[in-house]
Design a protein around this motif. Structure first.
Motif, PDB file in Angstrom:
ATOM      1  N   LEU A  27       0.841  -1.192   0.000  1.00 21.04           N
ATOM      2  CA  LEU A  27       0.000   0.000   0.000  1.00 21.04           C
ATOM      3  C   LEU A  27       0.877   1.243   0.000  1.00 21.04           C
ATOM      4  O   LEU A  27       1.935   1.264   0.631  1.00 21.04           O
ATOM      5  N   PRO A  28       0.457   2.316  -0.691  1.00 23.31           N
ATOM      6  CA  PRO A  28       1.214   3.565  -0.619  1.00 23.31           C
ATOM      7  C   PRO A  28       1.141   4.155   0.784  1.00 23.31           C
ATOM      8  O   PRO A  28       0.265   3.818   1.570  1.00 23.31           O
ATOM      9  N   PHE A  29       2.083   5.047   1.086  1.00 31.48           N
ATOM     10  CA  PHE A  29       2.117   5.653   2.417  1.00 31.48           C
ATOM     11  C   PHE A  29       2.508   7.120   2.328  1.00 31.48           C
ATOM     12  O   PHE A  29       3.099   7.577   1.351  1.00 31.48           O
ATOM     13  N   VAL A  30       2.145   7.836   3.398  1.00 30.83           N
ATOM     14  CA  VAL A  30       2.606   9.208   3.616  1.00 30.83           C
ATOM     15  C   VAL A  30       3.219   9.255   5.002  1.00 30.83           C
ATOM     16  O   VAL A  30       2.584   8.861   5.982  1.00 30.83           O
ATOM     17  N   SER A  31       4.456   9.707   5.105  1.00 32.21           N
ATOM     18  CA  SER A  31       5.144   9.773   6.401  1.00 32.21           C
ATOM     19  C   SER A  31       6.130  10.922   6.378  1.00 32.21           C
ATOM     20  O   SER A  31       6.354  11.558   5.340  1.00 32.21           O
ATOM     21  N   GLY A  32       6.744  11.193   7.526  1.00 29.16           N
ATOM     22  CA  GLY A  32       7.893  12.074   7.551  1.00 29.16           C
ATOM     23  C   GLY A  32       9.117  11.299   7.079  1.00 29.16           C
ATOM     24  O   GLY A  32       9.121  10.060   7.054  1.00 29.16           O
ATOM     25  N   ASP A  33      10.153  12.008   6.720  1.00 29.18           N
ATOM     26  CA  ASP A  33      11.399  11.356   6.292  1.00 29.18           C
ATOM     27  C   ASP A  33      12.189  10.968   7.538  1.00 29.18           C
ATOM     28  O   ASP A  33      13.107  11.669   7.959  1.00 29.18           O
ATOM     29  N   ASP A  34      11.821   9.823   8.122  1.00 27.32           N
ATOM     30  CA  ASP A  34      12.375   9.446   9.412  1.00 27.32           C
ATOM     31  C   ASP A  34      13.851   9.070   9.337  1.00 27.32           C
ATOM     32  O   ASP A  34      14.602   9.316  10.287  1.00 27.32           O
ATOM     33  N   HIS A  35      14.271   8.473   8.250  1.00 29.01           N
ATOM     34  CA  HIS A  35      15.700   8.172   8.112  1.00 29.01           C
ATOM     35  C   HIS A  35      16.508   9.471   8.109  1.00 29.01           C
ATOM     36  O   HIS A  35      17.531   9.583   8.800  1.00 29.01           O
ATOM     37  N   ARG A  36      16.040  10.457   7.373  1.00 26.21           N
ATOM     38  CA  ARG A  36      16.711  11.747   7.346  1.00 26.21           C
ATOM     39  C   ARG A  36      16.720  12.392   8.723  1.00 26.21           C
ATOM     40  O   ARG A  36      17.720  12.985   9.141  1.00 26.21           O
ATOM     41  N   GLY A  37      15.609  12.280   9.448  1.00 20.54           N
ATOM     42  CA  GLY A  37      15.552  12.854  10.792  1.00 20.54           C
ATOM     43  C   GLY A  37      16.560  12.237  11.733  1.00 20.54           C
ATOM     44  O   GLY A  37      17.237  12.935  12.498  1.00 20.54           O
ATOM     45  N   GLY A  38      16.674  10.903  11.703  1.00 22.96           N
ATOM     46  CA  GLY A  38      17.676  10.246  12.536  1.00 22.96           C
ATOM     47  C   GLY A  38      19.083  10.658  12.158  1.00 22.96           C
ATOM     48  O   GLY A  38      19.948  10.860  13.029  1.00 22.96           O
ATOM     49  N   TYR A  39      19.311  10.808  10.852  1.00 18.71           N
ATOM     50  CA  TYR A  39      20.626  11.242  10.388  1.00 18.71           C
ATOM     51  C   TYR A  39      20.952  12.643  10.903  1.00 18.71           C
ATOM     52  O   TYR A  39      22.082  12.904  11.367  1.00 18.71           O
ATOM     53  N   LEU A  40      19.989  13.554  10.833  1.00 21.23           N
ATOM     54  CA  LEU A  40      20.216  14.917  11.325  1.00 21.23           C
ATOM     55  C   LEU A  40      20.552  14.927  12.809  1.00 21.23           C
ATOM     56  O   LEU A  40      21.416  15.701  13.262  1.00 21.23           O
ATOM     57  N   ALA A  41      19.882  14.065  13.582  1.00 20.04           N
ATOM     58  CA  ALA A  41      20.173  13.998  15.018  1.00 20.04           C
ATOM     59  C   ALA A  41      21.593  13.517  15.266  1.00 20.04           C
ATOM     60  O   ALA A  41      22.320  14.080  16.104  1.00 20.04           O
ATOM     61  N   GLY A  42      22.005  12.470  14.560  1.00 17.31           N
ATOM     62  CA  GLY A  42      23.371  11.961  14.728  1.00 17.31           C
ATOM     63  C   GLY A  42      24.412  12.969  14.294  1.00 17.31           C
ATOM     64  O   GLY A  42      25.430  13.179  14.985  1.00 17.31           O
ATOM     65  N   ARG A  43      24.178  13.616  13.155  1.00 15.57           N
ATOM     66  CA  ARG A  43      25.121  14.606  12.652  1.00 15.57           C
ATOM     67  C   ARG A  43      25.270  15.773  13.631  1.00 15.57           C
ATOM     68  O   ARG A  43      26.383  16.282  13.856  1.00 15.57           O
ATOM     69  N   HIS A  44      24.146  16.177  14.243  1.00 16.23           N
ATOM     70  CA  HIS A  44      24.185  17.276  15.200  1.00 16.23           C
ATOM     71  C   HIS A  44      25.039  16.922  16.415  1.00 16.23           C
ATOM     72  O   HIS A  44      25.875  17.733  16.858  1.00 16.23           O
ATOM     73  N   LEU A  45      24.863  15.733  16.976  1.00 13.85           N
ATOM     74  CA  LEU A  45      25.652  15.346  18.142  1.00 13.85           C
ATOM     75  C   LEU A  45      27.133  15.255  17.802  1.00 13.85           C
ATOM     76  O   LEU A  45      27.995  15.668  18.604  1.00 13.85           O
ATOM     77  N   LEU A  46      27.454  14.753  16.624  1.00 14.29           N
ATOM     78  CA  LEU A  46      28.856  14.695  16.205  1.00 14.29           C
ATOM     79  C   LEU A  46      29.440  16.095  16.050  1.00 14.29           C
ATOM     80  O   LEU A  46      30.569  16.362  16.474  1.00 14.29           O
ATOM     81  N   ASP A  47      28.669  17.001  15.451  1.00 18.38           N
ATOM     82  CA  ASP A  47      29.145  18.374  15.258  1.00 18.38           C
ATOM     83  C   ASP A  47      29.359  19.094  16.586  1.00 18.38           C
ATOM     84  O   ASP A  47      30.188  20.019  16.671  1.00 18.38           O
ATOM     85  N   ARG A  48      28.616  18.676  17.617  1.00 24.79           N
ATOM     86  CA  ARG A  48      28.797  19.262  18.951  1.00 24.79           C
ATOM     87  C   ARG A  48      29.942  18.614  19.713  1.00 24.79           C
ATOM     88  O   ARG A  48      30.215  18.983  20.857  1.00 24.79           O
ATOM     89  N   GLY A  49      30.626  17.625  19.105  1.00 17.48           N
ATOM     90  CA  GLY A  49      31.811  17.030  19.700  1.00 17.48           C
ATOM     91  C   GLY A  49      31.563  15.796  20.553  1.00 17.48           C
ATOM     92  O   GLY A  49      32.467  15.317  21.234  1.00 17.48           O
ATOM     93  N   PHE A  50      30.345  15.245  20.529  1.00 16.33           N
ATOM     94  CA  PHE A  50      30.033  14.056  21.325  1.00 16.33           C
ATOM     95  C   PHE A  50      30.467  12.791  20.579  1.00 16.33           C
ATOM     96  O   PHE A  50      30.245  12.677  19.367  1.00 16.33           O
ATOM     97  N   THR A  51      31.042  11.871  21.315  1.00 15.09           N
ATOM     98  CA  THR A  51      31.452  10.594  20.728  1.00 15.09           C
ATOM     99  C   THR A  51      30.923   9.394  21.512  1.00 15.09           C
ATOM    100  O   THR A  51      30.747   8.313  20.939  1.00 15.09           O
ATOM    101  N   GLU A  52      30.674   9.566  22.808  1.00 14.71           N
ATOM    102  CA  GLU A  52      30.107   8.479  23.623  1.00 14.71           C
ATOM    103  C   GLU A  52      28.583   8.610  23.568  1.00 14.71           C
ATOM    104  O   GLU A  52      27.977   9.306  24.383  1.00 14.71           O
ATOM    105  N   ILE A  53      28.019   7.969  22.579  1.00 15.64           N
ATOM    106  CA  ILE A  53      26.618   8.216  22.228  1.00 15.64           C
ATOM    107  C   ILE A  53      25.806   6.925  22.319  1.00 15.64           C
ATOM    108  O   ILE A  53      26.305   5.844  21.994  1.00 15.64           O
TER     109      ILE A  53
END
Length: 344
Positions: free
Chosen positions: A168-194
């Motif tokens: 079936l077709p679906f409508v959703s948010g781009d959840d993979h992109r959202g998770g990627y943005l969260a990870g990229r943000h923590l890395l850019d803030r210098g966090f490594t123990e995540i």
């Protein structure tokens, strides 16, 4: 039906089409056509005006149920949406109801528990109410056999928010992109123990957000081991249980990504009880951007998902399917909202 504003009869049985036709001096088929159609572009004829005036005088009310039997349409959409008390789900439903109303449709909602058997019963109930189409929100991922086993005939259906491999077709948010943005943000803030609190595995939202998060970390050579990912329900108590596991371990993370804001609120409670300061001792990223998280003592960094737009777009796509068109699945854009919970 836009009838003239005239006094209506207040007693007695409703008039029949035959009675209206006889008093107006027209054939019954003519009266029926006049009373069920909008005004023509060139205006009503003299005979049509006479029919409408007689209808008002006699207190005629159109039989919408009979009309639905003739057209095989009820102008009603069925919605299966678990966890309606969740702020994101409730906002999504607002988008559904507003858009359906604008299109001249009503909405029949069933909000079952988040499990397959309950969803099956909800779907079959709505089908029995003769809805014109179904929006299936937060569907599990059981495979195509689940949908194939439903007694729905050729009823138009569309998935909303979550998506499962059910054809079936679906409508959703781009959840993979959202998770990627969260990870990229923590890395850019210098966090490594995540670490991550990932939500239940049966939900595509959990899987896609975690996968995007993993991909962002992998680009920086960081792998999330089994001890760095904890599953939970999409609620505060789930966040409390998962955070307790992570924050009381010998290798406590310095940053946590949660796949929902309600989970993140549970994490904040555990951090408070352990005497941890946000973000000095623990950085935190949520998901969805429910209104309350901007007002917390330490406002929460989160990924904003377009809940209302998901609901509205889902209705528009479903109505297109009902009209006989093919539609493509769509993932709507998301964005990271930076707040104090990660900005040390």
């Amino acid at each position: 039906m836009n009838l003239p504003d005239r006094p209506t009869r207040t007693s007695g049985r409703p008039p029949t089409l035959r009675e209206i036709a006889e008093r107006a001096g027209v054939h019954v088929s003519t009266a029926s056509r006049v009373l069920r159609q909008p005004e023509p572009a060139d205006g009503w004829s003299e005979a049509a005006l006479r029919v409408r005036e007689v209808a008002v005088e006699l207190g005629y009310q159109p039989n919408l149920w009979a009309a639905s039997l003739r057209t095989r349409k009820t102008t009603t959409l069925g919605v299966v949406m678990p966890r309606l008390t969740d702020g994101v789900v409730a906002t999504m439903f607002q988008g559904i109801e507003e858009t359906a109303t604008q299109a001249g449709y009503s909405v029949l909602l069933s909000s079952p528990p988040d499990d397959l058997d309950a969803q099956r019963r909800a779907i079959e109930f709505l089908v029995s109410r003769q809805v014109d189409g179904l929006l299936l929100s937060s569907l599990h991922s059981p495979g195509r056999e689940f949908v194939d086993s439903l007694s729905v005939g050729s009823l138009p259906m569309l998935q909303l928010n979550r998506h499962a491999d059910v054809g079936l077709p679906f409508v959703s948010g781009d959840d993979h992109r959202g998770g990627y943005l969260a990870g990229r943000h923590l890395l850019d803030r210098g966090f490594t123990e995540i670490a991550a609190i990932a939500g239940p595995d049966h939900a595509s939202t959990s899987r896609d957000r975690l996968a995007g998060f993993r991909d962002a970390l992998a680009e920086n050579g960081i792998e999330l081991g089994p001890d760095r990912v904890v599953r939970s329900d999409f609620d505060v108590s789930g966040g409390v249980a998962a955070a307790t596991v992570l924050l009381e371990s010998d290798s406590r993370p310095e940053a946590i990504f949660t796949v929902s804001d309600t989970i993140a609120i549970g994490v904040l409670g555990v951090a408070r009880d352990l005497g941890l300061r946000i973000p000095d001792d623990l950085a935190l990223v949520g998901y969805n951007d429910i209104p309350v998280v901007a007002q917390l003592p330490v406002p929460l960094t989160t990924v904003r998902s377009p809940a209302r737009l998901i609901g509205a777009t889902g209705v528009r796509h479903l109505l297109s399917i009902i009209a006989g068109n093919d539609v493509e699945s769509v993932k709507l854009p998301v964005e990271l909202v930076e707040r104090a919970s990660t900005l040390r």
